[in-house]
Motif scaffolding. Structure first.
Motif, PDB file in Angstrom:
ATOM      1  N   THR A   1       0.829  -1.205   0.000  1.00  0.00           N
ATOM      2  CA  THR A   1       0.000   0.000   0.000  1.00  0.00           C
ATOM      3  C   THR A   1       0.863   1.254   0.000  1.00  0.00           C
ATOM      4  O   THR A   1       0.541   2.252  -0.664  1.00  0.00           O
ATOM      5  CB  THR A   1      -0.966  -0.006   1.211  1.00  0.00           C
ATOM      6  OG1 THR A   1      -1.835  -1.146   1.096  1.00  0.00           O
ATOM      7  CG2 THR A   1      -1.814   1.253   1.261  1.00  0.00           C
TER       8      THR A   1
ATOM      9  N   GLN B   1      -7.626   0.590   0.176  1.00  0.00           N
ATOM     10  CA  GLN B   1      -7.752  -0.687   0.880  1.00  0.00           C
ATOM     11  C   GLN B   1      -8.916  -0.638   1.865  1.00  0.00           C
ATOM     12  O   GLN B   1      -9.684  -1.584   1.976  1.00  0.00           O
ATOM     13  CB  GLN B   1      -6.435  -0.986   1.615  1.00  0.00           C
ATOM     14  CG  GLN B   1      -6.425  -2.334   2.313  1.00  0.00           C
ATOM     15  CD  GLN B   1      -5.025  -2.694   2.813  1.00  0.00           C
ATOM     16  OE1 GLN B   1      -4.046  -1.980   2.542  1.00  0.00           O
ATOM     17  NE2 GLN B   1      -4.911  -3.785   3.528  1.00  0.00           N
TER      18      GLN B   1
ATOM     19  N   ASP C   1      -6.315  -1.827  -4.702  1.00  0.00           N
ATOM     20  CA  ASP C   1      -5.755  -2.286  -3.426  1.00  0.00           C
ATOM     21  C   ASP C   1      -6.759  -3.175  -2.692  1.00  0.00           C
ATOM     22  O   ASP C   1      -7.667  -2.691  -2.033  1.00  0.00           O
ATOM     23  CB  ASP C   1      -5.361  -1.088  -2.554  1.00  0.00           C
ATOM     24  CG  ASP C   1      -4.415  -1.477  -1.419  1.00  0.00           C
ATOM     25  OD1 ASP C   1      -4.233  -2.688  -1.173  1.00  0.00           O
ATOM     26  OD2 ASP C   1      -3.853  -0.565  -0.782  1.00  0.00           O
ATOM     27  N   GLU C   2      -6.579  -4.478  -2.816  1.00  0.00           N
ATOM     28  CA  GLU C   2      -7.408  -5.474  -2.132  1.00  0.00           C
ATOM     29  C   GLU C   2      -8.903  -5.273  -2.367  1.00  0.00           C
ATOM     30  O   GLU C   2      -9.691  -5.259  -1.426  1.00  0.00           O
ATOM     31  CB  GLU C   2      -7.082  -5.487  -0.624  1.00  0.00           C
ATOM     32  CG  GLU C   2      -5.620  -5.849  -0.372  1.00  0.00           C
ATOM     33  CD  GLU C   2      -5.353  -6.379   1.035  1.00  0.00           C
ATOM     34  OE1 GLU C   2      -6.288  -6.864   1.666  1.00  0.00           O
ATOM     35  OE2 GLU C   2      -4.188  -6.314   1.455  1.00  0.00           O
TER      36      GLU C   2
HETATM   37 MG   LIG Z   1      -1.976  -2.752   2.270  1.00  0.00          MG
END
Ligand SMILES: [Mg+2]
Ligand SMILES: Nc1ncnc2c1ncn2[C@@H]1O[C@H](COP(=O)(O)OP(=O)(O)OP(=O)(O)O)[C@@H](O)[C@H]1O
Length: 242
Positions: A46, A88, A164-165
Motif C-alpha cells: 500500500t 484498501q 488495493d485489495e
Molecule cells: Mg496494504
C-alpha cells in the motif's frame, strides 16, 4: 524507456522514521497488462501505491509515468495525469447516494454536475452497479461496496488503475465474478492495472506478471507460474504459515 512501458518505479525507498517500508524497489509496468503485487502484511504494498498516487513522496527514487517524473507530485495532479486508485479501506460517504459517491471521482474530469452524473451512470453500468445508483452508500453490501470503489476510480478516467485489495473479504463465488469483472473492464477500456491482493486464486488468474515484496524488498518478479515456484516466495509468503 521502451514504448511499451507506461509506468516505471525506479529504486524507490520510503522510510517512516527508522522503518524502511519500501526498500529500493524497481519494476516496469507495460501498457495494458495486469501486474499483481503480493507480499505478507506490512510488506510495503500500500505504501508503494500511496507513492505512485501522490499521497506522499518517496524518500528516494523516481516514479516515471509516460516518460514524466511524477514522484512527489500532488495526488489530484497524478489523478489528472491518468493514474486512478482504490483504497484498501473503503470509505464510502454513507449518507450520499451511490451515484453521488461515484460523481466525486467524476468531478476530477467534469466540472458540470450533469456531466459528472452522466459519467457516474456510465461507470456504474460498467461495473454492474447501476441498479443501486440511488441507494445510500451505507446500504451497500461488501461486494457492492467493492464495485462502487472500482466505479469511483474508473470515473476519474485512468489509464493506469491501482487496485488495493478489492477482492479481499468476498466469498469464492463473488471472487470469481469480480475477477471476470476486472478482466472485462481492463479489456474494454484498454486499462493497465496493478492489483494488490492476498487472494491467490484471483491474483494467479488475473496477473500477466507478478512482483513480490517482503519487508519492503522486491524478492521476486515474473510470470505467475515462475513466482509461485520461486523458493524465496514460498518460504516468505506462500508457504510461510501466515
Ligand atoms: Mg496494504
Ligand atoms: N504513515 C505511516 N507511518 C508509519 N509507518 C507506516 C505508515 N504507513 C505504513 N507504515 C508501515 O510501513 C510498513 C508497510 O505498510 P503497508 O501498509 O505498505 O503494508 P502492506 O503491504 O500494504 O500490508 P497489508 O497487506 O497488511 O495491507 C508497515 O510496517 C506499516 O506499519
Amino acid at each position: 524507456m521502451s514504448d511499451n512501458v507506461i509506468l516505471e518505479v525506479q529504486n524507490v525507498t520510503k522510510r517512516f522514521g527508522g522503518l524502511v517500508a519500501v526498500n529500493d524497489v524497481s519494476f516496469k509496468l507495460h501498457n495494458v497488462e495486469i501486474l499483481g503485487l503480493i507480499g505478507s502484511n506490512g510488506a510495503g504494498k500500500t505504501t508503494l501505491f500511496n507513492m505512485i498516487a501522490g499521497a506522499y513522496p518517496p524518500t528516494e527514487g523516481k516514479i516515471i509515468f509516460k516518460g514524466r517524473e511524477i514522484q512527489g507530485m500532488r495526488s489530484d495532479n497524478v489523478c489528472h495525469l491518468g493514474i486512478g486508485r482504490t483504497y484498501q479501506i473503503c470509505q464510502p460517504f454513507g449518507a450520499m447516494t451511490v451515484r453521488h459517491n461515484v460523481m466525486v471521482g467524476a468531478f476530477s474530469r467534469y466540472k458540470k454536475r450533469s456531466e459528472a452524473a452522466e459519467k457516474a451512470n456510465e461507470v456504474l453500468e460498467k461495473v454492474g452497479l447501476y441498479y443501486r445508483a440511488d441507494a445510500l452508500g451505507s446500504e451497500l453490501t461488501l461486494p457492492e461496496l467493492k464495485r462502487m470503489e472500482v466505479a469511483r476510480a474508473l470515473a476519474t478516467e485512468p489509464e493506469v488503475l491501482l487496485l488495493d485489495e478489492v477482492i479481499a473479504g468476498l466469498n469464492p463465488t463473488e471472487v470469481d465474478i469480480f475477477v471476470d469483472l476486472i478482466r472485462e473492464v481492463k479489456e474494454r477500456e484498454k486499462l493497465t492495472i496493478i492489483i494488490i491482493e492476498h487472494v491467490m486464486r484471483a491474483i494467479m488468474n488475473l496477473s500477466d506478471r507478478i512482483v513480490v515484496l517482503n519487508q519492503g524488498i522486491k524478492i521476486s518478479e515474473g510470470l505467475p507460474a515462475e513466482v509461485a515456484a520461486d523458493p524465496l516466495v514460498i518460504e516468505s509468503y506462500l508457504g510461510g504459515g501466515q
